[in-house]
Design a protein around this motif. Structure first.
Motif, mmCIF file in Angstrom:
data_model
loop_
_atom_site.group_PDB
_atom_site.id
_atom_site.type_symbol
_atom_site.label_atom_id
_atom_site.label_comp_id
_atom_site.label_asym_id
_atom_site.label_seq_id
_atom_site.Cartn_x
_atom_site.Cartn_y
_atom_site.Cartn_z
ATOM 1 N N ILE A 119 0.839 -1.202 0.000
ATOM 2 C CA ILE A 119 0.000 0.000 0.000
ATOM 3 C C ILE A 119 0.878 1.257 0.000
ATOM 4 N N THR A 120 0.455 2.258 -0.746
ATOM 5 C CA THR A 120 1.211 3.509 -0.844
ATOM 6 C C THR A 120 0.680 4.525 0.165
ATOM 7 N N GLU A 121 1.442 5.585 0.386
ATOM 8 C CA GLU A 121 0.999 6.663 1.275
ATOM 9 C C GLU A 121 -0.300 7.288 0.754
ATOM 10 N N GLU A 122 -0.414 7.452 -0.548
ATOM 11 C CA GLU A 122 -1.643 8.012 -1.137
ATOM 12 C C GLU A 122 -2.838 7.111 -0.863
ATOM 13 N N GLN A 123 -2.651 5.808 -0.965
ATOM 14 C CA GLN A 123 -3.734 4.863 -0.715
ATOM 15 C C GLN A 123 -4.124 4.853 0.765
ATOM 16 N N ILE A 124 -3.138 4.947 1.639
ATOM 17 C CA ILE A 124 -3.435 5.037 3.074
ATOM 18 C C ILE A 124 -4.293 6.268 3.340
ATOM 19 N N GLY A 125 -3.922 7.393 2.730
ATOM 20 C CA GLY A 125 -4.711 8.618 2.871
ATOM 21 C C GLY A 125 -6.124 8.445 2.354
ATOM 22 N N GLU A 126 -6.295 7.714 1.271
ATOM 23 C CA GLU A 126 -7.627 7.476 0.707
ATOM 24 C C GLU A 126 -8.493 6.667 1.679
ATOM 25 N N VAL A 127 -7.913 5.649 2.303
ATOM 26 C CA VAL A 127 -8.652 4.847 3.286
ATOM 27 C C VAL A 127 -9.035 5.727 4.471
ATOM 28 N N GLN A 128 -8.099 6.512 4.982
ATOM 29 C CA GLN A 128 -8.378 7.380 6.125
ATOM 30 C C GLN A 128 -9.483 8.383 5.815
ATOM 31 N N ARG A 129 -9.439 8.990 4.653
ATOM 32 C CA ARG A 129 -10.488 9.949 4.266
ATOM 33 C C ARG A 129 -11.845 9.269 4.147
ATOM 34 N N ALA A 130 -11.868 8.056 3.594
ATOM 35 C CA ALA A 130 -13.136 7.327 3.466
ATOM 36 C C ALA A 130 -13.747 7.074 4.845
ATOM 37 N N VAL A 131 -12.921 6.706 5.820
ATOM 38 C CA VAL A 131 -13.418 6.459 7.177
ATOM 39 C C VAL A 131 -13.898 7.781 7.802
ATOM 40 N N GLU A 132 -13.142 8.842 7.626
ATOM 41 C CA GLU A 132 -13.491 10.144 8.209
ATOM 42 C C GLU A 132 -14.788 10.710 7.630
#
Length: 117
Positions: free
Chosen positions: A100-113
């Motif tokens: 997983i990339t940093e961008e993908q981690i950010g995408e998961v976090q934003r989806a949860v938020e």
């Protein structure tokens, strides 16, 4: 809400969050990516604001499986729901994608938020 399932199709994987009412409390199961698993469990309890602004808050206890990085996702959901519903909340689960990339981690976090609780 007795039970509610939210699914989000991300650009690279699927995220599923299941909310279950347990008496006056809640259980949240978070899973997704290439392999669902239990990487973290968070217990959140409601409490009065520490800032004195009258807004409810929450306090959490966390158990992480060694090497897993699921705490942010589970803690965010558990604390937010405990404060907003004035209830005890347990969130458990995990999201895993190999490489997983940093961008993908950010995408998961934003989806949860962005999930409405």
């Amino acid at each position: 809400m007795e039970e509610k399932v939210i699914e989000r199709e991300l650009s690279f994987a699927k995220l599923t969050i299941k909310f279950t009412k347990v008496g006056k409390d809640y259980h949240i199961l978070l899973q997704g990516g290439d392999s669902s698993h239990i990487g973290c469990t968070v217990l959140a309890l409601p409490r009065p604001s520490l800032k004195g602004d009258g807004r409810p808050g929450s306090t959490a206890s966390v158990i992480n499986v060694t090497g897993h990085k699921d705490e942010y996702l589970c803690r965010y959901l558990a604390e937010k729901m405990a404060a907003s519903r004035n209830a005890t909340v347990v969130c458990t689960g995990g999201f895993h994608v190999d490489g997983i990339t940093e961008e993908q981690i950010g995408e998961v976090q934003r989806a949860v938020e962005e999930i409405e609780i």
